[in-house]
Design a protein around this motif. Structure first.
Motif, PDB file in Angstrom:
ATOM      1  N   UNK A 162       7.434   8.766   1.028  1.00  0.00           N
ATOM      2  CA  UNK A 162       6.964   8.374  -0.140  1.00  0.00           C
ATOM      3  C   UNK A 162       5.187   8.104   0.077  1.00  0.00           C
ATOM      4  N   UNK A 163       3.976   8.054  -0.403  1.00  0.00           N
ATOM      5  CA  UNK A 163       2.665   7.588  -0.348  1.00  0.00           C
ATOM      6  C   UNK A 163       2.718   6.286   0.090  1.00  0.00           C
ATOM      7  N   UNK A 164       2.646   5.180   0.093  1.00  0.00           N
ATOM      8  CA  UNK A 164       2.317   3.122  -0.247  1.00  0.00           C
ATOM      9  C   UNK A 164       1.646   2.808   1.145  1.00  0.00           C
ATOM     10  N   UNK A 165       0.208   2.649  -0.227  1.00  0.00           N
ATOM     11  CA  UNK A 165      -0.097   1.666   0.323  1.00  0.00           C
ATOM     12  C   UNK A 165      -0.671  -0.030   0.637  1.00  0.00           C
ATOM     13  N   UNK A 166      -0.095  -0.574   1.598  1.00  0.00           N
ATOM     14  CA  UNK A 166      -0.070  -2.032   1.773  1.00  0.00           C
ATOM     15  C   UNK A 166      -1.170  -2.847   1.133  1.00  0.00           C
ATOM     16  N   UNK A 167      -1.458  -2.973   0.203  1.00  0.00           N
ATOM     17  CA  UNK A 167      -2.554  -3.622  -0.156  1.00  0.00           C
ATOM     18  C   UNK A 167      -2.441  -6.119   0.144  1.00  0.00           C
ATOM     19  N   UNK A 168      -3.613  -6.129   0.004  1.00  0.00           N
ATOM     20  CA  UNK A 168      -3.140  -7.960   0.041  1.00  0.00           C
ATOM     21  C   UNK A 168      -2.125  -8.274  -0.501  1.00  0.00           C
ATOM     22  N   UNK A 169      -2.498  -7.794  -1.801  1.00  0.00           N
ATOM     23  CA  UNK A 169      -1.486  -7.980  -2.520  1.00  0.00           C
ATOM     24  C   UNK A 169       0.281  -8.247  -1.759  1.00  0.00           C
TER      25      UNK A 169
END
Length: 292
Positions: free
Chosen positions: A264-271
């Motif tokens: 699945x598309x995963x967005x690696x955020x600062x959080x």
């Protein structure tokens, strides 16, 4: 000097077993996601316990050549807490958002440490409190910190199901002292499967829509989580406390994110990055501060 070395080695073995356990358990949510497309959650829970029971029973027979009949009521309570935890979790997920349920579930660590202290006399040190707070903060960051409460009943279930899982872990910790991990796990799944099977009789149309593909994915989840992961986890409880084991297991969301990135598309955020750092710090505290 010898005792210090023994404690250090025991801690490392317990942590290592938990980390390997995570590699198996963290792929189960992905497999179960595919399975639940055509499986009712109660049926999914039943099949998971049933398949894991068969796999664990094979290990027990291979080790002891027979399955011992155990009448200790704590084994029945072990499986019952697991089954009730599964049902409450599914109810919470049906009424609240997954993020909300995930955030509330972080109270699980508090339950484990309290029950471990109350029933198993597992003491708490100053670094334990630091690890708990760091772990909860890291989990909130990884989950995104967004909670939506739409149902009081869902909220109650979201607070109760982690307590059932915590009780299950503490009971397992007490039982594995005198019983093989595989036997303890077998009875956990046996009782859980029976309880969930009974629940299906009171749920209309629960057996409809079964497919071989969904059952195959469910079997994969049972193999990874209900069998391999829990067997390693129960074994680790021989070396470290239930509370410390579950702080290490809090790294699970990070492993799930890593696995999910392949599907699945995963967005690696600062959080997520910040939460990951805090979870790693919490695990490091458990690993290093309890070697002394």
């Amino acid at each position: 000097m010898f005792n210090a070395s023994k404690v250090k080695n025991s801690t490392l073995i317990g942590v290592e077993l938990n980390l390997i356990s995570l590699l198996f358990s963290s792929i189960a949510p992905i497999l179960n996601k595919f399975a639940l497309v055509s499986l009712n959650p109660i049926i999914g829970g039943f099949f998971t316990s049933f398949f894991a029971m068969l796999l664990t029973g094979g290990v027990v027979i291979a080790q002891a050549h027979r399955i011992a009949i155990i009448k200790n009521p704590w084994f029945f309570l072990l499986g019952a807490t697991n089954a009730v935890g599964v049902l409450l979790q599914y109810v919470a997920l049906s009424l609240l958002s997954p993020v909300t349920v995930t955030l509330i579930a972080r109270i699980y660590l508090v339950y484990v440490f309290f029950l471990g202290w109350f029933f198993l006399k597992e003491g708490l040190q100053a670094w334990d409190y630091v690890a708990i707070i760091t772990c909860i903060a890291g989990s909130i960051l990884v989950s995104g910190g967004r909670a939506q409460v739409d149902s009081a009943w869902g909220l109650l279930c979201a607070f109760l199901y982690p307590f059932m899982y915590a009780a299950n872990n503490v009971i397992a910790k007490a039982l594995v002292k005198d019983t093989a991990s595989s036997t303890t796990l077998f009875y956990n799944h046996l009782v859980s499967a029976v309880v969930l099977l009974v629940c299906t009789f009171f749920t209309p149309q629960v057996w409809q829509g079964l497919s071989a593909r969904a059952i195959a994915f469910n079997f994969g989840g049972a193999l990874c989580n209900g069998f391999m992961s829990l067997l390693l986890f129960y074994t680790s409880l021989k070396f470290i406390t239930a509370g410390h084991a579950n702080i290490v297991r809090a790294l699970g969301p990070l492993v799930v994110i890593a696995y999910s990135a392949f599907f699945f598309p995963i967005s690696i955020t600062p959080s997520i990055v910040g939460g990951a750092i805090l979870l790693i710090i919490a695990t490091a505290i458990v690993t290093t501060k309890h070697q002394n």
